[in-house]
Design an enzyme around this catalytic site. Structure first.
Site, short mmCIF file in Angstrom:
data_model
loop_
_atom_site.label_atom_id
_atom_site.label_comp_id
_atom_site.label_asym_id
_atom_site.label_seq_id
_atom_site.Cartn_x
_atom_site.Cartn_y
_atom_site.Cartn_z
N TYR A 28 0.83 -1.21 0.00
CA TYR A 28 0.00 0.00 0.00
C TYR A 28 0.86 1.25 0.00
O TYR A 28 2.06 1.21 0.24
CB TYR A 28 -0.94 0.01 1.21
CG TYR A 28 -0.29 0.40 2.52
CD1 TYR A 28 -0.46 1.67 3.05
CD2 TYR A 28 0.50 -0.50 3.23
CE1 TYR A 28 0.12 2.04 4.25
CE2 TYR A 28 1.08 -0.15 4.43
CZ TYR A 28 0.90 1.13 4.94
OH TYR A 28 1.49 1.49 6.11
N ARG A 95 -8.53 -19.92 -0.32
CA ARG A 95 -7.62 -19.64 0.79
C ARG A 95 -6.58 -20.75 0.97
O ARG A 95 -6.82 -21.76 1.63
CB ARG A 95 -8.40 -19.42 2.09
CG ARG A 95 -7.51 -18.89 3.22
CD ARG A 95 -8.24 -18.78 4.54
NE ARG A 95 -7.38 -18.17 5.55
CZ ARG A 95 -6.40 -18.80 6.20
NH1 ARG A 95 -6.17 -20.09 5.96
NH2 ARG A 95 -5.67 -18.15 7.09
N LYS A 142 6.50 -2.00 2.29
CA LYS A 142 5.28 -1.37 2.82
C LYS A 142 4.10 -2.32 2.58
O LYS A 142 3.30 -2.16 1.66
CB LYS A 142 5.05 -0.02 2.15
CG LYS A 142 4.12 0.91 2.93
CD LYS A 142 4.16 2.31 2.37
CE LYS A 142 3.19 3.24 3.07
NZ LYS A 142 3.60 3.56 4.46
N GLU A 174 12.37 3.13 14.37
CA GLU A 174 11.51 4.20 13.87
C GLU A 174 10.33 4.31 14.82
O GLU A 174 10.46 4.00 16.00
CB GLU A 174 11.07 3.93 12.43
CG GLU A 174 10.48 2.57 12.18
CD GLU A 174 10.16 2.30 10.71
OE1 GLU A 174 10.10 3.25 9.92
OE2 GLU A 174 9.93 1.13 10.37
N LEU A 198 11.07 1.46 7.37
CA LEU A 198 10.54 1.87 6.08
C LEU A 198 11.19 3.20 5.71
O LEU A 198 11.19 4.14 6.51
CB LEU A 198 9.02 2.04 6.16
CG LEU A 198 8.37 2.46 4.83
CD1 LEU A 198 8.37 1.30 3.85
CD2 LEU A 198 6.95 2.96 5.07
#
Length: 281
Positions: A28, A95, A142, A174, A198
């Site tokens: 995303y 699944r 991400k 972070e 990230l």
């Protein structure tokens, strides 16, 4: 909202067997929109491509088309101030943990949301809490898997803080939804852009701005003690931009006020996005 390459009314378009829903199997981006202009779109698309590549996920469209679709979404929704949220999952399939059969179409979803800048918080600063970094070892991707971040952010909320600063053992990495910088003797320190963090788009912009401002940036690890004894601390993220941290847990940072270096960088960053808006007008 945007569903694949179609703009439509926002309703229930999620299939229960979408791998995003069942596995968090996707990537995303969150893109800030300022005065109707998505900021640093190319940088976000570059990171989207990298994240997808690291997960062996084939994007359903070239990033140039994804970019155009997102810009159309901003126009259709007449968004002036806010964010674009977009995600790409590996698709809809039975699944099973293994990747679905070749030919399964990735699913892209995006929407916009009005969200004003936290100018008051940026100018006055906020507080943070410390918490152990329990995430996986590929934080540079991400992905949609954010439960450890959610738990950390909730700790911050319950302590009336703006962020939770993460550490692996004694090393600060972070924060739950932002990058962390400290200032010591006029120089910046931030964790290297390796697999433990990230590499934020705002983070990268700050480092570039510091080069122009002749502020030395050290991309190296630092400890919790070094964080707590820093002259200044600030966090950075899309749409949060730059927020000074005045206290971490019970420890005041510096004199407990936003620092001069932080203010200088914030002022320069605001000029940067104002310039980009003018250039696209």
């Amino acid at each position: 909202m945007l569903y694949n390459d179609q703009i439509m009314e926002r309703d229930n378009n999620i299939n229960i067997e979408d791998r995003a829903y069942q596995f968090g199997d996707g990537v995303y981006e969150v893109i800030g929109v300022y005065d109707g202009t998505p900021l640093m779109m190319d940088e976000h698309m570059e990171r989207l491509e990298r994240s997808a590549r690291e997960l062996r996920l084939n994007l359903p469209l070239p990033v140039s088309e994804i970019k155009n679709n997102l810009e159309k979404l901003v126009d259709v929704n007449e968004l002036e101030e806010g964010i674009i949220y977009m995600q790409v999952s590996r698709g809809i399939a039975s699944r099973e943990h293994a990747f679905p059969e070749p030919g399964t179409q990735a699913v892209t979803i995006a929407y916009t949301r009005e969200e004003t800048r936290q100018s008051d918080l940026e100018d006055k600063g906020g507080t943070a809490v410390l918490t152990e970094d329990i995430r996986w070892l590929r934080c540079d991707i991400k992905t949609l898997n954010l439960l450890p971040n959610v738990m950390a952010k909730q700790k911050a909320v319950e302590n009336n803080s703006v962020e939770a600063i993460l550490h692996r053992g004694d090393i600060v990495t972070e924060a739950s939804a932002s990058n962390v910088f400290i200032v010591k003797n006029g120089e910046l320190y931030t964790h290297p852009a390796d697999n433990y963090i990230l590499n934020g788009i705002t983070r990268k912009s700050i480092i570039q701005l510091c080069n122009e401002l002749n502020i030395k940036v050290n991309e190296q690890t630092y400890t919790v003690d070094e964080l707590l004894s820093a002259d200044e601390v600030f966090i950075s993220a899309t749409k949060q931009d730059i927020i000074p941290i005045l206290k971490v847990d019970d420890q005041m940072i510096g004199d407990g006020k936003p620092g001069k270096i932080t203010h200088k960088i914030l002022k320069s960053f605001r000029s940067l996005y104002q310039k980009e808006i003018r250039n696209k007008a």
